[in-house]
Design an enzyme around this catalytic site. Structure first.
Site, short mmCIF file in Angstrom:
data_model
loop_
_atom_site.label_atom_id
_atom_site.label_comp_id
_atom_site.label_asym_id
_atom_site.label_seq_id
_atom_site.Cartn_x
_atom_site.Cartn_y
_atom_site.Cartn_z
N ASN A 27 16.38 40.79 35.85
CA ASN A 27 15.20 40.17 35.45
C ASN A 27 13.98 41.21 35.42
OD1 ASN A 27 12.99 38.44 35.30
ND2 ASN A 27 13.46 37.39 37.26
N TRP A 28 13.63 41.62 34.51
CA TRP A 28 12.77 42.62 34.44
C TRP A 28 11.04 42.03 34.76
CZ3 TRP A 28 13.89 46.38 29.68
CH2 TRP A 28 15.03 46.95 29.97
N LYS A 29 10.99 40.76 34.96
CA LYS A 29 9.73 40.16 35.11
C LYS A 29 8.72 40.59 34.12
CE LYS A 29 11.09 38.99 39.65
NZ LYS A 29 10.99 38.78 40.98
N SER A 83 15.96 40.63 46.58
CA SER A 83 15.77 41.70 47.17
C SER A 83 17.02 42.60 47.10
CB SER A 83 15.24 41.94 48.59
OG SER A 83 13.82 41.59 48.29
N GLY A 138 11.31 39.86 46.03
CA GLY A 138 10.37 41.01 45.99
C GLY A 138 9.77 41.58 47.35
N GLY A 188 15.76 41.60 40.66
CA GLY A 188 14.31 41.59 40.06
C GLY A 188 14.02 43.38 40.26
N GLY A 189 13.41 43.63 41.26
CA GLY A 189 12.93 45.18 41.37
C GLY A 189 13.89 46.11 41.20
N HIS A 210 12.77 29.94 37.43
CA HIS A 210 12.45 30.75 38.36
C HIS A 210 11.55 30.67 39.48
CE1 HIS A 210 11.45 34.77 40.24
NE2 HIS A 210 12.54 35.22 40.09
N GLU A 234 8.95 31.93 40.46
CA GLU A 234 7.46 32.41 39.86
C GLU A 234 7.07 31.33 38.78
OE1 GLU A 234 8.63 36.52 39.32
OE2 GLU A 234 9.01 36.54 41.37
N GLU A 273 18.17 31.78 44.88
CA GLU A 273 17.07 32.72 45.18
C GLU A 273 15.96 32.47 46.44
OE1 GLU A 273 16.75 35.79 41.82
OE2 GLU A 273 15.30 34.12 41.25
P1 PGA Z 1 13.83 40.71 43.44
O1 PGA Z 1 13.64 39.56 42.60
O2 PGA Z 1 15.39 41.32 43.28
O3 PGA Z 1 12.79 41.71 43.25
O4 PGA Z 1 13.81 40.26 45.04
C1 PGA Z 1 14.69 38.70 42.19
C2 PGA Z 1 14.28 37.70 41.12
O5 PGA Z 1 13.06 37.34 41.46
O6 PGA Z 1 14.99 37.34 40.47
#
Ligand code: PGA
Length: 254
Positions: free
Chosen positions: A9-11, A212, A173, A233-234, A95, A97, A167
């Site tokens: 997930n590149w956001k 994470s 993050g 994500g990251g 998600h 966010e 999640e």
């Molecule tokens: P993260 O994000 O790996 O940066 O914690 C995961 C996500 O939000 O899908």
């Protein structure tokens, strides 16, 4: 056995050049691709570039969000039929966010989930509690409600051809990964909820962990019975890390 799946997930990250470089590195990774599924979810305008870059490699692509309607006067939104035209396999819905910054409710997430299915996309529906909810002992109830909102009256086998990502919001993050035990406990609960109505689907359903996850923490997480991969994500923005997680997934399947 459920084949593991790892989705990036590149956001809201990446420019055209970087996206192509990263997608190419992932598509060209030397891996035992028979033992893992991989997907990349870039921002909307990069989907076509990523698709062109990964081509017919084993790497699939998808979107991070979609609208619940199949078209219309919804400025700035993107509909399922277009994602389908772009060859998307996956779409992330709900998600945290989106829930937190854009006010998406369980009901709206469910509507997007069904829009994805209607359009032949595999929804990856995200669930997970906040830190305050966990501290208040409400983690299970929150996750249960989020899953239940999609299950509805239970008259339909909705999770067939779908993916759930657990999640925990406090792990996204933050560098604070859930312990393998904490994650496993919630994954088992989610699987049991689905299994109660649909044993076959519950058994085959892929439940990804997100929050994470890194190449270093992936093996222990993926060794858990009910953790079938990761939503990353990251670490999906760094080719080495993402490929490391894919390798851990392969190893967990051997
Ligand atoms: P993260 O994000 O790996 O940066 O914690 C995961 C996500 O939000 O899908």
């Amino acid at each position: 056995m459920r084949q593991p799946l790892v989705v990036g997930n590149w956001k809201m990250n990446g420019r055209v050049g970087e996206a192509e470089e990263l997608a190419e590195a992932i598509a060209e990774a030397e891996l035992d691709w028979d033992h893992v599924g991989a997907g990349i979810c870039p921002p909307f305008p990069l989907i076509d570039r990523v698709a062109g870059t990964v081509g017919d490699s084993p790497v699939a692509w998808g979107a991070q969000n979609m609208h619940a309607e199949d078209g219309g006067a919804f400025t700035g939104e993107v509909h399922g039929p277009l994602l389908r035209d772009l060859g998307c396999t996956y779409v992330i819905v709900g998600h945290s966010e989106r829930r937190e910054h854009f006010g998406e409710t369980n009901q709206q997430v469910a509507a997007k989930f069904f829009a994805a299915k209607r359009n032949g996309l595999v929804p990856i529906v995200c669930v997970g509690e906040t830190e305050a909810e966990r501290d208040a002992g409400r983690a299970e109830a929150v996750v249960r409600d989020q899953v239940q909102a999609v299950l509805g009256d239970g008259k339909e086998d909705v999770f067939r051809d779908a993916v759930i990502a657990y999640e925990p919001v406090w792990a996204i993050g933050t560098g604070r990964t859930a312990t393998p035990e904490q994650a496993q406990e919630m994954h088992a609960l989610i699987r049991d909820l689905v299994k109660a109505g649909y044993p076959v689907t519950g058994q085959s359903l892929k439940i990804l962990y997100g929050g994470s996850m890194k190449a270093a923490s992936a093996p222990e997480l993926m060794a858990q019975d009910d953790i079938d991969g990761g939503l990353i994500g990251g670490a999906s923005l760094k080719a080495d890390e993402f490929i490391g997680i894919l390798r851990a997934a392969v190893a967990s399947d051997l």
